[in-house]
Scaffold this motif. Sequence first.
Motif, short mmCIF file in Angstrom:
data_model
loop_
_atom_site.label_atom_id
_atom_site.label_comp_id
_atom_site.label_asym_id
_atom_site.label_seq_id
_atom_site.Cartn_x
_atom_site.Cartn_y
_atom_site.Cartn_z
N ALA A 166 0.83 -1.20 0.00
CA ALA A 166 0.00 0.00 0.00
C ALA A 166 0.87 1.26 0.00
O ALA A 166 0.58 2.21 -0.73
N ALA A 167 1.93 1.25 0.79
CA ALA A 167 2.83 2.41 0.83
C ALA A 167 3.52 2.60 -0.52
O ALA A 167 3.63 3.72 -1.02
N SER A 168 3.97 1.51 -1.10
CA SER A 168 4.63 1.57 -2.40
C SER A 168 3.65 2.06 -3.47
O SER A 168 4.01 2.88 -4.31
N ASN A 169 2.43 1.58 -3.40
CA ASN A 169 1.41 1.97 -4.36
C ASN A 169 1.10 3.47 -4.24
O ASN A 169 0.97 4.16 -5.26
N ALA A 170 1.02 3.97 -3.02
CA ALA A 170 0.75 5.40 -2.82
C ALA A 170 1.88 6.25 -3.39
O ALA A 170 1.64 7.29 -4.01
N GLU A 171 3.11 5.80 -3.21
CA GLU A 171 4.26 6.53 -3.75
C GLU A 171 4.22 6.54 -5.28
O GLU A 171 4.45 7.59 -5.90
N LEU A 172 3.91 5.42 -5.87
CA LEU A 172 3.82 5.36 -7.34
C LEU A 172 2.69 6.22 -7.87
O LEU A 172 2.85 6.89 -8.90
N ALA A 224 1.57 8.96 -6.54
CA ALA A 224 2.01 10.36 -6.45
C ALA A 224 2.93 10.70 -7.61
O ALA A 224 2.82 11.79 -8.21
N ARG A 225 3.83 9.80 -7.96
CA ARG A 225 4.74 10.04 -9.09
C ARG A 225 3.97 10.12 -10.40
O ARG A 225 4.27 10.96 -11.26
N VAL A 226 2.97 9.28 -10.58
CA VAL A 226 2.16 9.30 -11.80
C VAL A 226 1.41 10.62 -11.91
O VAL A 226 1.31 11.20 -12.99
N ARG A 227 0.89 11.13 -10.77
CA ARG A 227 0.19 12.42 -10.79
C ARG A 227 1.12 13.54 -11.26
O ARG A 227 0.73 14.40 -12.04
N VAL A 228 2.38 13.51 -10.78
CA VAL A 228 3.35 14.51 -11.20
C VAL A 228 3.60 14.40 -12.70
O VAL A 228 3.60 15.40 -13.43
N LEU A 229 3.79 13.19 -13.18
CA LEU A 229 4.04 12.98 -14.61
C LEU A 229 2.84 13.40 -15.45
O LEU A 229 3.01 14.02 -16.51
N GLU A 230 1.64 13.09 -15.00
CA GLU A 230 0.44 13.50 -15.72
C GLU A 230 0.35 15.02 -15.80
O GLU A 230 -0.01 15.57 -16.84
N LYS A 231 0.69 15.68 -14.71
CA LYS A 231 0.64 17.15 -14.71
C LYS A 231 1.65 17.71 -15.71
O LYS A 231 1.34 18.63 -16.46
N ILE A 232 2.86 17.15 -15.72
CA ILE A 232 3.89 17.62 -16.65
C ILE A 232 3.43 17.42 -18.09
O ILE A 232 3.54 18.31 -18.92
N VAL A 233 2.87 16.26 -18.39
CA VAL A 233 2.46 15.94 -19.76
C VAL A 233 1.28 16.79 -20.19
O VAL A 233 1.25 17.27 -21.32
N THR A 234 0.34 17.01 -19.32
CA THR A 234 -0.87 17.74 -19.73
C THR A 234 -0.73 19.25 -19.66
O THR A 234 -1.43 19.96 -20.36
N ASP A 235 0.16 19.77 -18.82
CA ASP A 235 0.32 21.21 -18.70
C ASP A 235 1.03 21.82 -19.91
O ASP A 235 0.63 22.86 -20.40
#
Length: 72
Positions: free
Chosen positions: A29-35, A37-48
């Motif tokens: 669960a901790a590993s999944n939450a970290e991943l 969060a990283r995906v959200r950052v990448l999505e923001k970079i790609v879509t912005d």
Amino acid sequence: MWTRSHFRYKEKQLEAETSLAAEKAAQYAASNAELEARVRVLEKIVTDGGIETAAQIEALRTPRLAQGDKVQ
């Protein structure tokens, strides 16, 4: 007599297995939450898009210095 001690042994064995499974689930669960969060950052970079994209990508590459660390 024998069956009672056998069942106690099996019960303790099950408790140990359950505890181990719960610990592994918490780690996943901790590993999944970290991943996530990283995906959200990448999505923001790609879509912005825009000028800041390169700077954001570079910021992900360079390790962040903790307070008091020296730049070499």
